[in-house]
Write a protein that holds these residues in place. Sequence first.
Motif, PDB file in Angstrom:
ATOM      1  N   UNK A 139       0.991  -1.028   0.141  1.00  0.00           N
ATOM      2  CA  UNK A 139      -0.144  -0.059   0.076  1.00  0.00           C
ATOM      3  C   UNK A 139       0.646   1.377  -0.010  1.00  0.00           C
ATOM      4  N   UNK A 140       2.209   1.439   0.019  1.00  0.00           N
ATOM      5  CA  UNK A 140       3.020   2.430   0.122  1.00  0.00           C
ATOM      6  C   UNK A 140       4.378   2.131  -0.433  1.00  0.00           C
ATOM      7  N   UNK A 141       5.186   3.356  -0.716  1.00  0.00           N
ATOM      8  CA  UNK A 141       6.747   3.318  -0.981  1.00  0.00           C
ATOM      9  C   UNK A 141       6.912   4.144   0.147  1.00  0.00           C
ATOM     10  N   UNK A 142       7.846   3.627   1.151  1.00  0.00           N
ATOM     11  CA  UNK A 142       8.390   4.562   2.169  1.00  0.00           C
ATOM     12  C   UNK A 142       9.261   5.664   1.755  1.00  0.00           C
ATOM     13  N   UNK A 143       9.204   6.796   2.437  1.00  0.00           N
ATOM     14  CA  UNK A 143       9.913   7.996   1.775  1.00  0.00           C
ATOM     15  C   UNK A 143      11.036   8.433   2.570  1.00  0.00           C
ATOM     16  N   UNK A 144      10.876   7.937   3.765  1.00  0.00           N
ATOM     17  CA  UNK A 144      11.991   8.372   4.749  1.00  0.00           C
ATOM     18  C   UNK A 144      12.441   7.192   5.602  1.00  0.00           C
ATOM     19  N   UNK A 145      13.613   7.598   6.472  1.00  0.00           N
ATOM     20  CA  UNK A 145      13.932   6.266   7.450  1.00  0.00           C
ATOM     21  C   UNK A 145      14.716   5.097   6.942  1.00  0.00           C
ATOM     22  N   UNK A 146      14.783   4.248   7.723  1.00  0.00           N
ATOM     23  CA  UNK A 146      15.644   3.011   7.442  1.00  0.00           C
ATOM     24  C   UNK A 146      14.864   2.159   6.238  1.00  0.00           C
ATOM     25  N   UNK A 147      13.580   2.254   5.885  1.00  0.00           N
ATOM     26  CA  UNK A 147      12.961   1.648   4.703  1.00  0.00           C
ATOM     27  C   UNK A 147      12.931   2.500   3.556  1.00  0.00           C
ATOM     28  N   UNK A 148      13.462   3.660   3.447  1.00  0.00           N
ATOM     29  CA  UNK A 148      13.275   4.606   2.364  1.00  0.00           C
ATOM     30  C   UNK A 148      13.410   3.895   1.134  1.00  0.00           C
ATOM     31  N   UNK A 149      12.325   4.221  -0.025  1.00  0.00           N
ATOM     32  CA  UNK A 149      12.295   3.496  -1.324  1.00  0.00           C
ATOM     33  C   UNK A 149      11.892   1.978  -1.451  1.00  0.00           C
ATOM     34  N   UNK A 150      11.580   1.553  -0.095  1.00  0.00           N
ATOM     35  CA  UNK A 150      10.951   0.173   0.102  1.00  0.00           C
ATOM     36  C   UNK A 150       9.613   0.248  -0.081  1.00  0.00           C
ATOM     37  N   UNK A 151       8.903  -1.020  -0.466  1.00  0.00           N
ATOM     38  CA  UNK A 151       7.499  -1.202  -0.376  1.00  0.00           C
ATOM     39  C   UNK A 151       7.123  -1.704   0.755  1.00  0.00           C
ATOM     40  N   UNK A 152       6.149  -0.947   1.544  1.00  0.00           N
ATOM     41  CA  UNK A 152       5.588  -1.231   2.759  1.00  0.00           C
ATOM     42  C   UNK A 152       4.288  -2.348   2.243  1.00  0.00           C
TER      43      UNK A 152
END
Length: 179
Positions: A139-152
């Motif tokens: 449901x989202x692509x992370x923009x910040x933090x440890x998972x930036x650029x990853x799909x949640x």
Amino acid sequence: MTGFVAASSSNVMDISDFSSKFPTGPWNVPTVKQIGDIQFEETKTYVPHKNKVKVIKQFLHHEGFSNYKGGLLVQDVKTKKQFYIDVYNFVTFPYWDASIEVALKQGPVIATYTPTSVNPADRDGDWVDLKPGTEVIADSVENTGRHSGKVRADVYKQWSQGYGGVDVYFDPASLKIKY
């Protein structure tokens, strides 16, 4: 304008029972009824996600920062039936046919996992062991933090604490949109 009825993450979570099995679709979206000039409330009538519609009339209120609230009177392209939907349940293109990064800017998808050199991870960054072919609700692509650029994505399976959905972060290349 012609577009599509699209489920939001809240629709998918509200109308699906994840307690015992993974939802395979099809998803449905509640219609709304007009109760004021720009006020709408959900009905108990549903229309299919991905349904092609033509907008007949819009009832929108600008809330600032390019956000609008309200409803749309739409007509099913095939049946010509008219109904109201929440503006958040309308998209202008079939996002489920796009790349996962583009798709997730519009709405949730069911995706299938294929391992890559980047392992999926939990919130804390720990590796999550998943079988190839595991289906997830992204449901989202992370923009910040440890998972930036990853799909949640929510992964529903039997975990050590029981069956349920857990947030897992994926390399976008490891997910292929199924629905």
